[in-house]
Design a protein around this motif. Structure first.
Motif, mmCIF file in Angstrom:
data_model
loop_
_atom_site.group_PDB
_atom_site.id
_atom_site.type_symbol
_atom_site.label_atom_id
_atom_site.label_comp_id
_atom_site.label_asym_id
_atom_site.label_seq_id
_atom_site.Cartn_x
_atom_site.Cartn_y
_atom_site.Cartn_z
ATOM 1 N N LEU A 427 0.354 -0.986 -0.028
ATOM 2 C CA LEU A 427 -0.374 -0.097 -0.035
ATOM 3 C C LEU A 427 0.833 1.344 0.094
ATOM 4 O O LEU A 427 0.565 2.545 -0.357
ATOM 5 C CB LEU A 427 -0.300 0.228 1.078
ATOM 6 C CG LEU A 427 -2.314 -0.267 0.941
ATOM 7 C CD1 LEU A 427 -3.076 -0.821 2.140
ATOM 8 C CD2 LEU A 427 -3.227 0.343 -0.068
ATOM 9 N N GLY A 428 1.842 1.466 0.572
ATOM 10 C CA GLY A 428 2.421 2.539 0.998
ATOM 11 C C GLY A 428 3.787 3.240 -0.224
ATOM 12 O O GLY A 428 3.716 4.388 -0.939
ATOM 13 N N SER A 429 3.818 1.575 -2.104
ATOM 14 C CA SER A 429 3.702 2.200 -2.880
ATOM 15 C C SER A 429 2.948 2.845 -3.610
ATOM 16 O O SER A 429 3.123 1.975 -5.436
ATOM 17 C CB SER A 429 4.470 0.708 -3.198
ATOM 18 O OG SER A 429 3.912 0.034 -3.642
ATOM 19 N N ALA A 430 1.443 2.743 -3.031
ATOM 20 C CA ALA A 430 0.515 2.451 -4.936
ATOM 21 C C ALA A 430 0.869 4.064 -5.517
ATOM 22 O O ALA A 430 0.304 3.915 -6.312
ATOM 23 C CB ALA A 430 -0.368 3.792 -3.705
ATOM 24 N N GLY A 431 1.410 4.633 -5.195
ATOM 25 C CA GLY A 431 2.240 5.906 -6.718
ATOM 26 C C GLY A 431 2.696 5.246 -7.379
ATOM 27 O O GLY A 431 1.844 5.576 -8.500
ATOM 28 N N SER A 432 3.908 4.181 -7.253
ATOM 29 C CA SER A 432 4.172 3.403 -8.898
ATOM 30 C C SER A 432 2.781 2.696 -9.380
ATOM 31 O O SER A 432 2.598 1.829 -10.058
ATOM 32 C CB SER A 432 5.416 3.065 -8.657
ATOM 33 O OG SER A 432 5.831 2.763 -7.140
ATOM 34 N N LYS A 433 2.540 1.407 -7.971
ATOM 35 C CA LYS A 433 1.929 0.321 -8.792
ATOM 36 C C LYS A 433 0.454 0.352 -7.806
ATOM 37 O O LYS A 433 0.204 0.063 -6.840
ATOM 38 C CB LYS A 433 3.038 -0.858 -7.752
ATOM 39 C CG LYS A 433 3.839 -0.930 -8.820
ATOM 40 C CD LYS A 433 4.766 -2.553 -7.539
ATOM 41 C CE LYS A 433 6.349 -2.064 -8.400
ATOM 42 N NZ LYS A 433 7.312 -4.284 -7.749
ATOM 43 N N PRO A 434 -0.629 1.082 -8.520
ATOM 44 C CA PRO A 434 -1.870 1.166 -7.902
ATOM 45 C C PRO A 434 -1.848 0.214 -7.906
ATOM 46 O O PRO A 434 -3.802 -0.162 -7.281
ATOM 47 C CB PRO A 434 -2.283 2.218 -8.882
ATOM 48 C CG PRO A 434 -1.312 2.232 -9.659
ATOM 49 C CD PRO A 434 0.011 1.902 -9.838
ATOM 50 N N HIS A 435 -2.515 -0.101 -9.118
ATOM 51 C CA HIS A 435 -2.968 -2.345 -9.253
ATOM 52 C C HIS A 435 -2.984 -2.908 -7.566
ATOM 53 O O HIS A 435 -3.699 -3.573 -7.222
ATOM 54 C CB HIS A 435 -2.832 -2.343 -10.566
ATOM 55 C CG HIS A 435 -2.823 -1.880 -11.649
ATOM 56 N ND1 HIS A 435 -4.020 -0.894 -11.829
ATOM 57 C CD2 HIS A 435 -2.827 -1.961 -12.795
ATOM 58 C CE1 HIS A 435 -3.892 -0.751 -12.797
ATOM 59 N NE2 HIS A 435 -3.725 -0.691 -13.187
ATOM 60 N N ASP A 436 -1.203 -2.842 -7.466
ATOM 61 C CA ASP A 436 -0.673 -3.942 -6.439
ATOM 62 C C ASP A 436 -1.691 -3.183 -5.654
ATOM 63 O O ASP A 436 -1.987 -4.073 -3.923
ATOM 64 C CB ASP A 436 0.702 -4.171 -6.411
ATOM 65 C CG ASP A 436 1.179 -4.989 -7.468
ATOM 66 O OD1 ASP A 436 0.021 -4.895 -8.374
ATOM 67 O OD2 ASP A 436 2.426 -4.654 -7.765
ATOM 68 N N ALA A 437 -1.248 -2.298 -4.897
ATOM 69 C CA ALA A 437 -1.360 -1.398 -3.689
ATOM 70 C C ALA A 437 -3.013 -1.808 -3.927
ATOM 71 O O ALA A 437 -3.810 -1.610 -2.764
ATOM 72 C CB ALA A 437 -1.780 -0.149 -3.321
ATOM 73 N N CYS A 438 -4.392 -1.800 -4.437
ATOM 74 C CA CYS A 438 -5.415 -2.041 -4.708
ATOM 75 C C CYS A 438 -6.251 -3.034 -3.955
ATOM 76 O O CYS A 438 -6.672 -3.287 -3.402
ATOM 77 C CB CYS A 438 -6.652 -1.782 -6.181
ATOM 78 S SG CYS A 438 -8.458 -2.146 -5.951
ATOM 79 N N LEU A 439 -5.492 -4.731 -4.714
ATOM 80 C CA LEU A 439 -5.634 -5.546 -4.380
ATOM 81 C C LEU A 439 -4.372 -5.543 -2.921
ATOM 82 O O LEU A 439 -5.715 -6.645 -2.094
ATOM 83 C CB LEU A 439 -4.522 -6.527 -4.984
ATOM 84 C CG LEU A 439 -4.883 -7.008 -6.698
ATOM 85 C CD1 LEU A 439 -3.995 -7.136 -8.137
ATOM 86 C CD2 LEU A 439 -6.568 -7.421 -7.093
ATOM 87 N N SER A 440 -3.592 -5.716 -2.590
ATOM 88 C CA SER A 440 -3.387 -4.986 -1.736
ATOM 89 C C SER A 440 -4.288 -4.760 -0.666
ATOM 90 O O SER A 440 -4.779 -5.208 0.631
ATOM 91 C CB SER A 440 -2.344 -4.248 -0.884
ATOM 92 O OG SER A 440 -0.846 -5.442 -1.738
ATOM 93 N N ALA A 441 -4.696 -3.431 -0.573
ATOM 94 C CA ALA A 441 -6.216 -3.128 0.213
ATOM 95 C C ALA A 441 -7.370 -4.253 0.426
ATOM 96 O O ALA A 441 -7.892 -4.218 1.539
ATOM 97 C CB ALA A 441 -6.588 -1.858 -0.456
ATOM 98 N N ARG A 442 -7.489 -5.131 -0.769
ATOM 99 C CA ARG A 442 -8.376 -5.656 -0.717
ATOM 100 C C ARG A 442 -8.422 -6.951 -0.118
ATOM 101 O O ARG A 442 -9.217 -7.069 1.493
ATOM 102 C CB ARG A 442 -9.084 -6.259 -2.402
ATOM 103 C CG ARG A 442 -8.839 -5.428 -2.832
ATOM 104 C CD ARG A 442 -10.140 -6.488 -4.517
ATOM 105 N NE ARG A 442 -11.078 -7.957 -4.217
ATOM 106 C CZ ARG A 442 -10.549 -9.104 -4.717
ATOM 107 N NH1 ARG A 442 -10.192 -7.806 -5.868
ATOM 108 N NH2 ARG A 442 -11.465 -9.857 -4.964
ATOM 109 N N CYS A 443 -6.805 -7.209 0.310
ATOM 110 C CA CYS A 443 -6.997 -8.480 1.281
ATOM 111 C C CYS A 443 -6.620 -7.416 2.674
ATOM 112 O O CYS A 443 -7.195 -8.207 4.045
ATOM 113 C CB CYS A 443 -5.448 -9.005 0.389
ATOM 114 S SG CYS A 443 -5.121 -9.342 -0.800
ATOM 115 N N LEU A 444 -6.286 -6.866 3.156
ATOM 116 C CA LEU A 444 -6.159 -6.200 4.294
ATOM 117 C C LEU A 444 -7.527 -5.868 4.433
ATOM 118 O O LEU A 444 -7.601 -6.055 6.457
ATOM 119 C CB LEU A 444 -5.280 -5.283 4.210
ATOM 120 C CG LEU A 444 -4.760 -4.032 5.895
ATOM 121 C CD1 LEU A 444 -4.117 -5.300 6.226
ATOM 122 C CD2 LEU A 444 -4.560 -2.960 5.182
#
Length: 500
Positions: A427-444
């Motif tokens: 989630l901390g790297s949402a600026g460079s990888k927003p798709h990964d951050a979105c999936l991580s937010a779903r998991c969290l």
């Protein structure tokens, strides 16, 4: 003519037959003196003849035009290196992430084949068109990297479709005073590309309807629910298979077979086989694609590591040592798989060769990491909505909290890393990888919703500030990230309510 060879008389041509002779034509010297050598792309516009017979020039037909390949393939500039001259913010336009000046647009080079997926926009400036495209990408949750100096954008959807957008300046008598918006598919599904491309080009022309886009997404969800009900009705019509005194449902047997195939693909050493295995798991854990029964079995394998259903006796049909949970945790925690497709040790992931890995291999590992996050997010979503069924089948309890707590503790034992810390780092790297951050937010969000212990530990890791920062990124660039982070913040607020 040599003296030892007799002279042959030239044969006379026969009457009525053509005579072919070769001759060399030399170009007359120019009147104004010698001309400097011109680049090969510039020689094509020379015309020897009366000026009245010369055809009119088309878009970008300038003798000095050359295709500048460096402008297409050079790396994107960093945020601190971007310098926009004369690009002022227009309050009438929506907030744009693509700060483009009309002066930077280039004409289409001569003999440059424009894609059929192009749009000729008149009556609008390049700055306004770029602002509309940027807003459209935000609404569709498309990751975008903008090149402000070249007038190009590199887009990547959540389905891994890569699109290249280029803005050209129209010139010549055919398209006077217009901006050409060109879209190219670089990678990914062609059907999905045309879906996104149509919306982007409509946005450039000012015809993108936000309400219609959201309505189409809702209609797609309704169609998935209808299809799920139809599958449930057909399930009662199928005859179960019998083996001795045991009765096995055909869907259950097919699900186990599909999981066994996906596990065998992950254990291969080929990139395409591993990618196909992860994509299969994404489909198997999605109730909208395969039905709730198959999604329950696949999610139980991902979270508990076993397809064994404690509520029934079907040992003959349960494959042993699938290794799917270990592969998912290895990709989520370390971003790569071991040579045999199993989980990666912490010492193996931090070796010196990791920094000198081939770019294609690193890109492939990033793709597998994103797919693993999608599989984990689907499995945790099934746990959140149908946790009692998974808990009863696994024999670990009667609620989703017991399954979530067991999964967090076992994942730390397998990988020696805390899964919550890894998700917050993504989630901390949402600026460079927003798709990964979105999936991580779903998991969290699913973990915190199911487990009180996960909510308490997340608060101790300062999760609210990390999620709030990702929320700001989502509001500017990614609507789905914004939605998922808002859900996580709402779930984390339950910790304060419970303590009070």
């Amino acid at each position: 003519m040599t003296p030892d060879r007799p002279h042959r008389k030239r044969s006379k041509p026969m009457d009525g037959l053509p005579v072919f002779r070769s001759m060399k034509m030399t170009r007359p010297p120019p009147i104004g003196g010698p001309v400097k050598p011109t680049p090969p792309y510039a020689k094509r516009d020379r015309f020897f003849g009366p000026a009245s017979l010369k055809k009119p020039a088309f878009i970008g037909s300038n003798p000095s035009d050359e295709i500048d390949k460096d402008s297409f393939f050079k790396p994107e500039p960093k945020d601190d290196e971007i310098k926009i001259s004369g690009a002022e913010v227009d309050e009438r336009l929506p907030r744009s992430n693509w700060l483009l000046d009309d002066k930077v647009l280039r004409p289409v080079p001569t003999y440059y084949p424009l894609e059929k997926s192009s749009r000729f926009v008149t009556g609008a400036s390049a700055k306004a068109i770029a602002s509309k495209i940027s807003e459209c990408c935000r609404i569709m949750s498309v990751q975008a990297e903008y090149n402000h100096d070249a007038g190009t954008a590199a887009l990547k959807t959540i389905e891994h479709v890569e699109i290249h957008i280029a803005l050209w300046r129209g010139s010549g008598p055919k398209y006077p005073e217009c901006v050409i918006v060109e879209a190219q598919r670089r990678r990914g599904d062609a059907v999905l590309y045309h879906k996104y491309c149509r919306s982007i080009l409509d946005a450039a022309d000012g015809d993108f309807d936000v309400e219609e886009f959201h309505a189409s997404e809702e209609r797609e969800k309704e169609h998935c629910k209808i299809a799920e009900k139809m599958l449930a009705n057909q399930k009662h019509l199928k005859k179960p298979a019998k083996l001795g005194n045991k009765t096995i449902q055909p869907d259950h047997e097919n699900s186990l077979l599909a999981l066994e195939i996906a596990a065998s693909l992950l254990k291969k050493d080929r990139m395409d086989a591993r990618q196909l295995g992860m994509e299969s798991l994404c489909l198997l854990t999605d109730p909208a694609r395969t039905g709730i029964d198959t999604a329950l079995i696949a999610s139980r394998v991902v979270l508990t590591g076993s397809a064994q259903d404690e509520s029934c006796d079907d040992d003959e049909f349960v494959p042993e040592e699938l290794g799917i949970r270990e592969a998912i945790l290895s990709l989520v925690q370390f971003g790569r798989l071991a040579e045999d497709g199993g989980y990666m040790d912490e010492l193996e992931s931090d070796d010196e060769d990791a920094a000198h890995r081939h770019p294609e291999e690193q890109e492939h590992n990033n793709l597998l990491h994103n797919l693993a996050l999608a599989v984990l997010a689907n499995a945790l979503d099934v746990l959140e909505n149908h946790g009692s069924k998974i808990a009863a089948a696994s024999g670990g309890g009667t609620s989703s909290a017991s399954v979530a707590d067991a999964f967090l503790s076992e994942s730390k034992e397998i990988s020696s890393r805390d899964l919550l810390s890894t998700l917050l780092s993504a989630l901390g790297s949402a600026g460079s990888k927003p798709h990964d951050a979105c999936l991580s937010a779903r998991c969290l969000g699913s973990l915190c919703e199911a487990s009180k212990d996960a909510r308490r530990r997340s608060k101790e890791m300062n999760a609210k500030n990390v999620v709030a920062t990702a929320l700001d990124v989502g509001k500017r660039t990614h609507v789905k990230l914004e939605t998922e982070t808002e859900k996580v913040l709402t779930t984390l607020e339950k910790v304060d309510d419970e303590q009070e």
